[in-house]
Design a protein around this motif. Structure first.
Motif, short mmCIF file in Angstrom:
data_model
loop_
_atom_site.label_atom_id
_atom_site.label_comp_id
_atom_site.label_asym_id
_atom_site.label_seq_id
_atom_site.Cartn_x
_atom_site.Cartn_y
_atom_site.Cartn_z
N ARG A 105 40.70 47.16 56.89
CA ARG A 105 40.21 45.89 57.24
C ARG A 105 39.79 45.90 58.64
O ARG A 105 40.52 46.20 59.27
CB ARG A 105 40.79 44.72 56.72
CG ARG A 105 41.47 44.53 55.20
CD ARG A 105 42.54 43.65 55.01
NE ARG A 105 42.47 42.52 55.70
CZ ARG A 105 41.70 41.22 55.11
NH1 ARG A 105 41.14 41.43 54.30
NH2 ARG A 105 41.85 40.32 55.88
N ILE A 106 38.56 45.30 58.91
CA ILE A 106 38.21 45.04 60.22
C ILE A 106 39.03 43.74 60.53
O ILE A 106 38.70 42.60 60.08
CB ILE A 106 36.78 44.82 60.27
CG1 ILE A 106 35.90 45.95 60.00
CG2 ILE A 106 36.37 44.52 61.89
CD1 ILE A 106 35.96 47.21 60.73
N GLU A 107 39.95 44.12 61.57
CA GLU A 107 40.97 42.85 61.94
C GLU A 107 40.25 42.05 63.14
O GLU A 107 40.39 40.94 63.10
CB GLU A 107 42.17 43.55 62.24
CG GLU A 107 43.00 43.90 61.27
CD GLU A 107 44.20 42.91 60.76
OE1 GLU A 107 44.78 42.42 61.89
OE2 GLU A 107 43.92 42.46 59.57
N ILE A 129 31.13 40.58 60.86
CA ILE A 129 31.37 41.67 60.40
C ILE A 129 33.21 41.93 60.19
O ILE A 129 33.54 42.87 59.74
CB ILE A 129 31.21 42.85 61.34
CG1 ILE A 129 31.68 43.03 62.72
CG2 ILE A 129 29.68 42.96 61.50
CD1 ILE A 129 32.00 44.27 63.42
N SER A 130 33.98 41.05 60.70
CA SER A 130 35.32 41.05 60.30
C SER A 130 35.50 40.85 58.78
O SER A 130 34.90 40.10 58.17
CB SER A 130 36.17 39.81 60.92
OG SER A 130 36.13 39.91 62.47
N ALA A 131 36.94 41.23 58.36
CA ALA A 131 37.17 41.03 57.01
C ALA A 131 37.65 39.61 56.93
O ALA A 131 38.23 39.02 57.35
CB ALA A 131 38.18 42.13 56.65
N LYS A 141 52.47 45.56 58.43
CA LYS A 141 51.70 46.64 58.79
C LYS A 141 52.56 47.89 58.98
O LYS A 141 52.00 49.23 59.08
CB LYS A 141 51.10 46.62 60.15
CG LYS A 141 50.20 45.71 60.39
CD LYS A 141 49.38 45.35 61.55
CE LYS A 141 48.16 44.41 61.64
NZ LYS A 141 47.89 43.93 62.79
N LYS A 142 53.72 47.88 58.08
CA LYS A 142 54.43 48.89 57.71
C LYS A 142 54.88 49.74 59.14
O LYS A 142 55.16 51.00 58.87
CB LYS A 142 54.04 49.78 56.85
CG LYS A 142 53.39 48.96 55.45
CD LYS A 142 52.53 50.05 54.59
CE LYS A 142 51.91 49.36 53.51
NZ LYS A 142 50.55 49.36 53.28
N ARG A 143 55.03 49.24 59.99
CA ARG A 143 55.32 49.83 61.47
C ARG A 143 56.72 49.50 61.92
O ARG A 143 57.04 50.15 62.88
CB ARG A 143 54.20 49.39 62.61
CG ARG A 143 53.26 49.99 62.55
CD ARG A 143 52.29 49.94 63.59
NE ARG A 143 51.99 48.54 64.05
CZ ARG A 143 50.82 47.87 64.10
NH1 ARG A 143 49.55 48.71 63.91
NH2 ARG A 143 50.64 46.83 64.66
N GLU A 197 42.61 47.78 60.79
CA GLU A 197 43.96 48.29 60.38
C GLU A 197 44.01 47.99 58.78
O GLU A 197 43.31 46.92 58.15
CB GLU A 197 44.81 47.22 60.65
CG GLU A 197 45.03 47.08 62.27
CD GLU A 197 46.13 46.70 63.15
OE1 GLU A 197 47.19 46.80 62.35
OE2 GLU A 197 46.07 46.49 64.27
N ASP A 198 44.57 48.66 58.05
CA ASP A 198 44.82 48.57 56.67
C ASP A 198 43.35 48.64 55.99
O ASP A 198 43.22 47.89 54.91
CB ASP A 198 45.38 47.39 56.36
CG ASP A 198 46.92 47.44 55.67
OD1 ASP A 198 47.27 48.81 55.28
OD2 ASP A 198 47.65 46.94 55.93
N LEU A 205 37.53 36.00 61.29
CA LEU A 205 37.69 35.72 62.68
C LEU A 205 36.76 36.74 63.53
O LEU A 205 36.56 37.85 63.49
CB LEU A 205 39.15 36.19 63.03
CG LEU A 205 39.95 35.86 64.49
CD1 LEU A 205 39.90 34.47 64.70
CD2 LEU A 205 41.01 36.66 64.63
N ARG A 245 43.15 32.62 57.03
CA ARG A 245 42.62 32.54 58.39
C ARG A 245 42.44 30.92 58.64
O ARG A 245 41.84 30.33 58.15
CB ARG A 245 41.43 33.00 58.74
CG ARG A 245 41.50 34.50 58.90
CD ARG A 245 41.91 35.11 60.46
NE ARG A 245 41.83 36.48 60.13
CZ ARG A 245 42.67 37.10 61.23
NH1 ARG A 245 43.60 36.43 61.67
NH2 ARG A 245 42.57 38.44 61.39
#
Lengths: 476, 442
Positions: A48-50, B85-87, B252-254, A45-46, B59, B92
């Motif tokens: 980035r791997i969330e 591999i997560s951002a 998330k602009k949703r 999302e955005d 995470l 967090r």
């Protein structure tokens, strides 16, 4: 691993013991369904791997049938003692006793319907993350109005083993991969979405069919079309549908009503109509889990019966329903291989697999050219049906007006509403360009992968639900 | 089963920064009867463990249905691998306990103690009762009863260690009414915290009434009219709306409610509250999926948007505290969701609301709403509907095969009545009326 028969998850001797325990209270039939499924999801999302999630669902369910009653118990363990305990619990719901029941399991030949080229474990997670980034970058670059992009990769390896008191022993292994991109566009406070998906019973080679860039661009394109679209008209119209996922119309409007459980309860509009004309000559409809690599394909169903091609409607005449074991016996019909379940936590019920309207002799462009006034439904989301009445509704995700045989303005917010039998009779042209789309079909609280397919086709008259009333439009 | 304390130690030994376990254990029993016989019985004990870890501020997630020591350790290793591999994000962090937890008492011992025979008898009686109610009831398609108990445990490396056990009973009945060739199904159900709280006759009456009231429905002419949403339909709409009242969906602009805090977004008749202490509701609980204590939160009060819901991560992004709305299942990632939502009932009965409707449509069923019929981002709504037409304050006939369409924002502001008939299902809601919506039919 890639060729030949799937392995039995639990040794044959253990399955035999479990079935003996299940038959202890004088049952007519017992079955054990063992599953070991690994699920990997990566979501972005955005940019980035969330979430990166790895799951393991491993367990077994035991079914015991006596007369009209069946009893089911599952366990989240494959230890022999837990399996036997589950069998005893299921058997304990029945009253009766019998001596030792002879179980003679014979291993079925299960064909490999869907060969896999790139198994999930053959690609690093970092490389998979990069695929999502590629889709994301393409979607964002498509138009400055694109505000948000999400992308997800799902990979499932589902290993199953089924054994029953009639001697069936079958093992299957199915690998499914699905790649989805969604984009959101915004302009003057109007927000609209678009999405593109590929899902097959294959490995990561699905992205050789449609690349991440292709999917990203398609999702963004749809969102942009919708943000500029006019409100959809409402009222009865002629609707031309594109090939592929649009088959969800047939799936919802007719498919569910052709599942044997609703037929045998007399709660389906198709009950008692075998041999009767239900559609025009141009409509042939099929359910077929043996199509290589399609999203709903498998070797054996979740009751151990081989998947089969079932012609439901042939040139407009109703020819067959879809059966699980229980309803096949009740309806005195052969097994059609439609007994499916979400997981070992559920009992198998009749479900569709890859369900589609077969190709016919029209051409998509001719169908549009031959339509003076109507709606072209290029993309659809999902839908819902009441199997008793056949009333259905589904949502159009991308649509254009047709005026004098030519595509006109894009419109958004349309739904198609109608009745299964009526609408089926309104299909008057079917093209030859059959394609499929992947879906998750929900019924009785269970979700299973099912593909919907069709060539481009035309529905003479169906109610479009939008906000722009046509009569008012004409008056104005 | 694996010991969670020692599993925490195992995670620490792998060099994992923070670890969180979400363990669900459930015991369920259900029975369906058909034509005087037990058709299906199920009894199972289910388990599942969800693992989340933070490694270098990133995470990673994993889960397993098999909670033996070996498989649980494998899940911890996979979660740690996934974190790579997560951002990464400085924000967090798992929840560190600050004080105690509220007490929420939902457990009723009769859920566990009522013998299977008693429960089966109740279902058989319901089925027999349904057949007798009206000559047009041709069949009882299915009658079910279920009891379940579920315990959730959240343990993390920051000191959270909480458990909560809840239970409930449910009955349902589906009938098929027929008049010549025309068929119509009707469904009734009830959720209760105790077995003794079940009211079988009420559920049967509901199923029969729903079928007969809709039998022989026809499309109406396309027009604008008042629309009354029955509780079953209302619940679907408010739940989908609540999903957009989260910090996560704004970030998330949703969310169509971004920037609307403190603004009037609804008719002043509307108060939408998330109340973890309303034990009639199925979501009542003392803590969320991250072990954060729950509290009562008014999302919309007298039509004004008062608050968004947060989990720890989305709260950190906005520099606020979690509101205790982390939601997950064992298999899923954590998201933000209401726990036990209700729409505050009004004072007029549904009958009074109907009587004051000149030209309107009581919507009893909608279809397609969850499959794209309500666009949660734009608010565009277009769904199939069935129900009863109202002319001059009276029901004049059943309606089916029509769609209702509009935009949620306009619809919310156009609410001109909220009835008093609060019903708890997946959430608690009464019927409500929207002054004008577009109906398309013939």
């Amino acid at each position: 691993m890639s060729a030949g028969q799937a392995q039995c998850i639990v040794p044959q001797e253990v399955l035999t013991k479990v079935l003996k325990a299940a038959m202890m209270t004088g049952a007519d039939f017992a079955e054990v369904f063992v599953e070991d499924t690994s699920t990997e999801t990566i979501t972005m999302e955005d940019g980035r791997i969330e979430n990166v999630n790895s799951g393991r669902d491993r367990g077994a369910g035991v079914r015991v049938v006596k007369g009209e009653t069946s009893s089911y118990c599952f366990t989240d363990s494959l230890e022999e003692r837990d399996l036997i305990e589950a069998a005893r619990t299921a058997a304990g719901a029945m009253s009766g006793a019998r001596g030792e029941y002879i179980i003679d399991l014979t291993r079925s030949e299960v064909p490999v319907i869907s060969p896999v080229a790139k198994y999930p474990w053959e690609t690093t997670k970092a490389a998979k993350a990069e695929l999502l980034h590629r889709a994301d970058r393409t979607a964002r670059a498509y138009d400055p109005l694109i505000r948000q992009v999400t992308a997800a990769l799902l990979e499932i390896v589902r290993n199953t083993t089924v054994a029953n008191s009639e001697g069936v022993l079958a093992a299957d292994s199915v690998t499914r991969s699905r790649f989805t991109v969604s984009a959101l566009a915004a302009k003057n406070g109007i927000m609209q979405t678009g999405s593109a998906t590929i899902g097959k019973t294959r490995g990561l080679e699905i992205l050789d069919i449609r690349t991440p860039e292709d999917l990203g661009k398609d999702a963004a394109r749809q969102a942009i079309v919708n943000v500029h679209a006019l409100p959809a008209p409402s009222g009865p119209m002629t609707v031309v549908m594109t090939n592929g996922w649009g088959g969800v119309l047939f799936h919802e409007a007719c498919g569910h009503s052709l599942e044997a459980d609703s037929i045998l309860r007399g709660s389906s509009v198709f009950a008692g109509k075998i041999g009767q004309r239900v559609a025009r000559e141009c409509v042939t409809a099929v359910d077929d889990p043996t199509i290589p690599n399609e999203w709903g394909s498998f070797g054996v169903d979740d009751e151990g019966n081989p998947g089969k091609r079932t012609v439901l409607i042939e040139n407009g005449i109703l020819t067959s329903y879809m059966y699980d074991r229980k309803n096949a016996i009740k309806g005195k019909h052969e097994f059609t291989g439609n007994g499916r379940r979400q997981s070992y936590r559920y009992i198998a019920i009749p479900r569709m697999t890859n369900t589609f309207i077969a190709p016919h002799n029209s051409k998509a462009e001719d169908i549009i050219a031959d339509t003076s006034d109507g709606l072209y439904a290029k993309g659809l989301r999902g839908g819902q049906v009441n199997p008793a009445t056949g009333d259905f509704v589904f949502t159009v995700s991308e649509a254009y007006l047709i005026k004098n045989g030519k595509l006109g303005d894009a419109v958004r917010g349309a739904t198609l509403i109608g009745n299964g039998l009526t609408t089926l009779g309104e299909i008057d042209a079917v093209a030859g360009d059959l394609d499929f789309g992947p879906g998750n079909c929900g019924k009785g609280g269970q979700s299973v992968p099912a593909a919907c397919g069709q060539p481009a086709l035309r529905i003479r008259r169906i109610t479009v639900g939008g906000t722009q009333r046509r009569s008012a439009e004409r008056r104005g | 089963m694996v010991d969670l304390k020692s599993l925490l130690a195992y995670a620490a030994s792998l060099g994992v920064g923070e670890t969180e376990f979400y363990l669900e254990e459930s015991s369920s029993w259900s029975c369906r009867v058909y034509q005087g016989e037990v058709e299906n019985l199920q009894a199972s004990q289910g388990r599942g463990l969800g693992v989340r870890v933070i490694v270098d501020k990133a995470l990673g997630i994993a889960y397993t249905s098999d909670v033996s020591e070996g498989t649980a350790r494998e899940a911890v290793r996979r979660a740690a691998e996934n974190a790579k591999i997560s951002a990464p994000d400085e924000l967090r962090s798992f929840y560190a306990p600050e004080g105690g937890y509220p007490s929420v008492e939902t457990w009723s011992q009769d859920i566990q103690d009522t013998p299977a025979e008693t429960k089966i008898r109740m279902a058989l009686v319901m089925e027999a009762m349904a057949k007798q109610k009206d000559p047009r009831i041709r069949k009882v398609l299915g009658t079910g009863i279920a009891t379940n108990s579920r315990s959730v445990t959240v343990v993390n490396s920051k000191g959270v260690n909480v458990s909560f056990k809840s239970g409930g009973a449910q009955i349902s009945c589906q009938v098929l009414a027929a008049d010549n060739e025309v068929m119509q199904t009707g469904f009734g159900n009830q959720f209760s915290r105790s077995f003794s709280g079940l009211d079988p006759e009420k559920v049967v009456d509901e199923a029969v009434r729903n079928a007969l009231n809709l039998l022989g429905g026809k499309p109406v002419e396309s027009q604008d009219a008042s629309v009354i949403f029955a509780p079953e339909v209302s619940a679907i709409i408010w739940q989908m709306l609540a999903a957009t009242l989260t910090g996560e969906s704004v970030q998330k602009k949703r969310s169509m409610f971004a920037g609307k805090l403190g603004h009037k977004v609804d008719s002043e008749l509307v108060s939408l509250i998330d109340d973890p202490f309303a034990v009639e509701g199925p979501g009542a609980s003392p803590f969320d999926a991250e072990g954060v204590p729950r509290k009562r939160l008014a999302l919309i009060e007298d039509g004004v948007l008062k608050a968004f819901m947060y989990d720890s991560y989305s709260a950190a992004k906005d520099g606020v505290k979690s509101t205790g709305h982390a939601h997950r299942r064992v298999q899923s990632a954590v998201s933000t969701a209401p726990c036990n939502l209700y729409l505050k009932p009004g004072t007029a009965s549904l009958e009074e609301v109907v009587a004051s409707t000149k030209n309107g449509f009581l919507v009893m069923n909608v279809s397609g709403i969850g499959t794209g019929g309500l666009n949660q981002v734009s608010g565009d709504l277009s769904v199939g509907a069935a129900g009863r037409w109202i002319t001059g304050g009276r029901f004049v006939g059943p309606v089916r095969e029509v769609t209702i369409a509009g935009n949620l924002k306009d619809m919310l502001l156009g609410i001109d009545a909220v009835a008093s008939d609060l019903k708890w299902m997946s959430m608690g809601t009464p019927s409500f009326r929207v002054a004008k919506m577009a109906i398309s039919g013939k």
